[in-house]
Motif scaffolding. Sequence first.
Motif, PDB file in Angstrom:
ATOM      1  N   GLY A  81       0.835  -1.192   0.000  1.00 55.65           N
ATOM      2  CA  GLY A  81       0.000   0.000   0.000  1.00 55.65           C
ATOM      3  C   GLY A  81       0.870   1.243   0.000  1.00 55.65           C
ATOM      4  N   ILE A  82       0.527   2.177  -0.875  1.00 56.15           N
ATOM      5  CA  ILE A  82       1.239   3.457  -0.957  1.00 56.15           C
ATOM      6  C   ILE A  82       0.257   4.557  -0.567  1.00 56.15           C
ATOM      7  CG2 ILE A  82       2.559   5.032  -2.421  1.00 56.15           C
ATOM      8  CD1 ILE A  82       2.704   2.639  -4.465  1.00 56.15           C
ATOM      9  N   GLY A  83       0.588   5.300   0.456  1.00 54.65           N
ATOM     10  CA  GLY A  83      -0.186   6.487   0.811  1.00 54.65           C
ATOM     11  C   GLY A  83       0.611   7.708   0.416  1.00 54.65           C
ATOM     12  N   SER A  84      -0.029   8.658  -0.258  1.00 54.86           N
ATOM     13  CA  SER A  84       0.704   9.824  -0.734  1.00 54.86           C
ATOM     14  C   SER A  84      -0.098  11.100  -0.546  1.00 54.86           C
ATOM     15  CB  SER A  84       1.046   9.675  -2.228  1.00 54.86           C
ATOM     16  OG  SER A  84       1.681  10.835  -2.736  1.00 54.86           O
ATOM     17  N   ALA A  85       0.636  12.168  -0.293  1.00 54.84           N
ATOM     18  CA  ALA A  85       0.023  13.493  -0.372  1.00 54.84           C
ATOM     19  C   ALA A  85      -0.513  13.688  -1.786  1.00 54.84           C
ATOM     20  CB  ALA A  85       1.065  14.549  -0.038  1.00 54.84           C
ATOM     21  N   GLY A  86      -1.549  14.491  -1.917  1.00 55.35           N
ATOM     22  CA  GLY A  86      -2.209  14.645  -3.199  1.00 55.35           C
ATOM     23  C   GLY A  86      -2.002  16.010  -3.819  1.00 55.35           C
ATOM     24  N   VAL A  88      -4.019  13.005  -6.088  1.00 52.74           N
ATOM     25  CA  VAL A  88      -3.714  11.690  -6.619  1.00 52.74           C
ATOM     26  C   VAL A  88      -4.724  11.349  -7.712  1.00 52.74           C
ATOM     27  CG1 VAL A  88      -2.814  10.924  -4.386  1.00 52.74           C
ATOM     28  CG2 VAL A  88      -5.170  10.372  -5.022  1.00 52.74           C
ATOM     29  N   ASP A  89      -4.343  10.441  -8.577  1.00 49.38           N
ATOM     30  CA  ASP A  89      -5.271   9.847  -9.529  1.00 49.38           C
ATOM     31  C   ASP A  89      -4.995   8.354  -9.519  1.00 49.38           C
ATOM     32  OD1 ASP A  89      -6.777   8.867 -11.630  1.00 49.38           O
ATOM     33  OD2 ASP A  89      -6.256  10.472 -13.028  1.00 49.38           O
ATOM     34  N   THR A  90      -5.744   7.632  -8.706  1.00 46.56           N
ATOM     35  CA  THR A  90      -5.471   6.207  -8.548  1.00 46.56           C
ATOM     36  C   THR A  90      -5.858   5.409  -9.782  1.00 46.56           C
ATOM     37  OG1 THR A  90      -7.628   5.857  -7.469  1.00 46.56           O
ATOM     38  CG2 THR A  90      -5.737   6.355  -6.052  1.00 46.56           C
ATOM     39  N   SER A  91      -6.701   5.974 -10.652  1.00 47.33           N
ATOM     40  CA  SER A  91      -7.029   5.266 -11.887  1.00 47.33           C
ATOM     41  C   SER A  91      -5.825   5.179 -12.807  1.00 47.33           C
ATOM     42  CB  SER A  91      -8.187   5.962 -12.608  1.00 47.33           C
ATOM     43  OG  SER A  91      -7.793   7.223 -13.126  1.00 47.33           O
ATOM     44  N   ARG A  92      -4.892   6.106 -12.651  1.00 40.82           N
ATOM     45  CA  ARG A  92      -3.671   6.121 -13.455  1.00 40.82           C
ATOM     46  C   ARG A  92      -2.430   5.789 -12.627  1.00 40.82           C
ATOM     47  NH1 ARG A  92      -3.135  11.707 -14.979  1.00 40.82           N
ATOM     48  NH2 ARG A  92      -1.476  11.028 -16.388  1.00 40.82           N
ATOM     49  N   GLY A  93      -2.590   5.743 -11.316  1.00 44.21           N
ATOM     50  CA  GLY A  93      -1.445   5.464 -10.461  1.00 44.21           C
ATOM     51  C   GLY A  93      -0.486   6.631 -10.333  1.00 44.21           C
ATOM     52  N   THR A  94      -1.005   7.853 -10.508  1.00 45.94           N
ATOM     53  CA  THR A  94      -0.137   9.029 -10.507  1.00 45.94           C
ATOM     54  C   THR A  94      -0.437   9.955  -9.334  1.00 45.94           C
ATOM     55  OG1 THR A  94      -1.664  10.271 -11.941  1.00 45.94           O
ATOM     56  CG2 THR A  94       0.072   8.975 -13.023  1.00 45.94           C
ATOM     57  N   VAL A  95       0.560  10.771  -9.001  1.00 44.12           N
ATOM     58  CA  VAL A  95       0.420  11.760  -7.934  1.00 44.12           C
ATOM     59  C   VAL A  95       1.028  13.081  -8.387  1.00 44.12           C
ATOM     60  CG1 VAL A  95       0.452  10.030  -6.097  1.00 44.12           C
ATOM     61  CG2 VAL A  95       2.594  11.093  -6.820  1.00 44.12           C
ATOM     62  N   SER A  96       0.487  14.165  -7.849  1.00 46.75           N
ATOM     63  CA  SER A  96       1.023  15.515  -8.085  1.00 46.75           C
ATOM     64  C   SER A  96       1.003  16.281  -6.770  1.00 46.75           C
ATOM     65  CB  SER A  96       0.187  16.250  -9.141  1.00 46.75           C
ATOM     66  OG  SER A  96       0.138  15.551 -10.359  1.00 46.75           O
ATOM     67  N   PRO A  97       1.762  15.835  -5.769  1.00 45.95           N
ATOM     68  CA  PRO A  97       1.652  16.448  -4.446  1.00 45.95           C
ATOM     69  C   PRO A  97       1.985  17.934  -4.458  1.00 45.95           C
ATOM     70  CG  PRO A  97       2.873  14.384  -4.344  1.00 45.95           C
ATOM     71  CD  PRO A  97       2.729  14.745  -5.791  1.00 45.95           C
ATOM     72  N   VAL A  98       1.142  18.700  -3.794  1.00 48.52           N
ATOM     73  CA  VAL A  98       1.368  20.141  -3.699  1.00 48.52           C
ATOM     74  C   VAL A  98       2.722  20.433  -3.071  1.00 48.52           C
ATOM     75  CG1 VAL A  98       0.529  22.264  -2.613  1.00 48.52           C
ATOM     76  CG2 VAL A  98      -1.098  20.657  -3.625  1.00 48.52           C
ATOM     77  N   ASN A  99       3.116  19.605  -2.104  1.00 48.35           N
ATOM     78  CA  ASN A  99       4.348  19.857  -1.365  1.00 48.35           C
ATOM     79  C   ASN A  99       5.552  19.076  -1.897  1.00 48.35           C
ATOM     80  OD1 ASN A  99       3.330  17.405  -0.522  1.00 48.35           O
ATOM     81  ND2 ASN A  99       3.057  18.016   1.608  1.00 48.35           N
ATOM     82  N   ILE A 100       5.421  18.456  -3.076  1.00 49.96           N
ATOM     83  CA  ILE A 100       6.572  17.830  -3.751  1.00 49.96           C
ATOM     84  C   ILE A 100       6.542  18.339  -5.196  1.00 49.96           C
ATOM     85  CG2 ILE A 100       7.783  15.703  -4.360  1.00 49.96           C
ATOM     86  CD1 ILE A 100       6.325  14.273  -2.133  1.00 49.96           C
ATOM     87  N   GLY A 101       7.157  19.478  -5.406  1.00 49.01           N
ATOM     88  CA  GLY A 101       7.059  20.151  -6.688  1.00 49.01           C
ATOM     89  C   GLY A 101       7.626  19.373  -7.856  1.00 49.01           C
ATOM     90  N   ALA A 102       8.569  18.468  -7.603  1.00 46.73           N
ATOM     91  CA  ALA A 102       9.197  17.709  -8.689  1.00 46.73           C
ATOM     92  C   ALA A 102       8.277  16.641  -9.263  1.00 46.73           C
ATOM     93  CB  ALA A 102      10.489  17.057  -8.188  1.00 46.73           C
ATOM     94  N   TRP A 103       7.214  16.313  -8.542  1.00 46.21           N
ATOM     95  CA  TRP A 103       6.305  15.259  -9.009  1.00 46.21           C
ATOM     96  C   TRP A 103       5.015  15.888  -9.535  1.00 46.21           C
ATOM     97  CZ3 TRP A 103       6.169  10.586  -5.093  1.00 46.21           C
ATOM     98  CH2 TRP A 103       7.361   9.847  -5.212  1.00 46.21           C
ATOM     99  N   ARG A 104       4.822  15.822 -10.829  1.00 48.19           N
ATOM    100  CA  ARG A 104       3.572  16.222 -11.455  1.00 48.19           C
ATOM    101  C   ARG A 104       3.134  15.096 -12.378  1.00 48.19           C
ATOM    102  NH1 ARG A 104       3.458  18.509  -7.761  1.00 48.19           N
ATOM    103  NH2 ARG A 104       3.284  20.742  -7.276  1.00 48.19           N
ATOM    104  N   ASP A 105       1.982  14.523 -12.079  1.00 51.35           N
ATOM    105  CA  ASP A 105       1.515  13.328 -12.785  1.00 51.35           C
ATOM    106  C   ASP A 105       2.582  12.239 -12.764  1.00 51.35           C
ATOM    107  OD1 ASP A 105      -1.013  14.388 -13.475  1.00 51.35           O
ATOM    108  OD2 ASP A 105      -0.116  15.468 -15.147  1.00 51.35           O
ATOM    109  N   PHE A 106       3.221  12.104 -11.613  1.00 52.20           N
ATOM    110  CA  PHE A 106       4.309  11.132 -11.493  1.00 52.20           C
ATOM    111  C   PHE A 106       3.741   9.733 -11.299  1.00 52.20           C
ATOM    112  CE2 PHE A 106       7.573   8.775  -9.129  1.00 52.20           C
ATOM    113  CZ  PHE A 106       8.651   8.939  -9.993  1.00 52.20           C
TER     114      PHE A 106
END
Length: 361
Positions: A81-86, A88-106
């Motif tokens: 299980g992966i919990g992430s700041a959002g 999130v789009d679990t249908s695609r398995g991607t995250v774009s956390p507001v507080n992790i600027g390097a990750w956009r649709d990661f």
Amino acid sequence: MPSAPFSAPRAAAAASGPTVAIDIGGTKIAGALVHPDGTMTATTRRPTPRGTDADGVMAAVAEVVADLSASPLWASAERCGIGSAGPVDTSRGTVSPVNIGAWRDFPVQERVVAELAARGADLPTVLAGDGVAMTAAEHWLGAAQGHANALCMVVSTGVGGGLILNNQLHPGPTGNAGHIGHISVAFDGEPCVCGGHGCVESIASGTAIARWALEQGWTPSDTAAGGRGVNGVNGLNGTGGAGGANGERDATAAGVAAAAVEGDPIALAAFDRAGRALAAAIAATATLVETDITVIGGGVAAAGDTLFAPIRRHLAAYATLSFVKDIQVVPAMLGTHAGLIGAAAAATMLLPSPSSRPSAS
């Protein structure tokens, strides 16, 4: 009324091995092997990298997975299980956390699955936003345990949440069901960062509480409480300004809460306003899906009765129908452990047990 208590997520009854749990946030990336009784072993963490690219952040996640794989129990793990700041789009398995600027649709789910496989663990994996993970955790081992229908909320720099319906975690198609922070409760309210107007988050987040108090003329006082939150509880800081440590002026939600305790009328009004917004959203949710308990965690909840008393007071005016008037509002129980426990609980609740999965041909 609560349903019969239980000691583990439904699917865990047939499970004996641990769940690989990964909790990704703006300050830390944590991991553990979480067992069917909720105990954790092989816990590890890394600071979330700053000033790097997407792969640099992922490298810290890979280090956490590597640490976990060194456990003698690694081979017995049954899911991840992966919990992430959002967002999130679990249908695609991607995250774009507001507080992790390097990750956009990661594609964090795909990348974690690859890291697991590289260490000999071909595991089914679930991605959950942090609000949904917190909900799963509180339903398993926390304040919502034994309740078949629950709303769980995180009230911090933002406002998020998740739903338990008929004893099942209900994340929705993209993992964002229960995102109560963006329910509009003020028809002519100010714009929200989401693009809407009058959202709960724009009134009741720590950021919003502090901003509104300052706009109304509240003057922060010297306090040593700000950096630690009310009564020494972490995480109440809500917006810019000094954190209040070493006698600095605390212009955060923690400072507003401390002033409210001292009877400052603007500070009290700021929390009353936040409590009213939360009460309206809680009542609307209960009316829609018949939740019977709302669990509130996050930094702002550390204010205790400064927040909970106005919520309960205003709830009496909003939750008036017979099937919602007895709704409970209680603080979360699991605190900093909710991320890892929630990631594991979400995976256990959303994935079939190993015995029910089709075998490889």
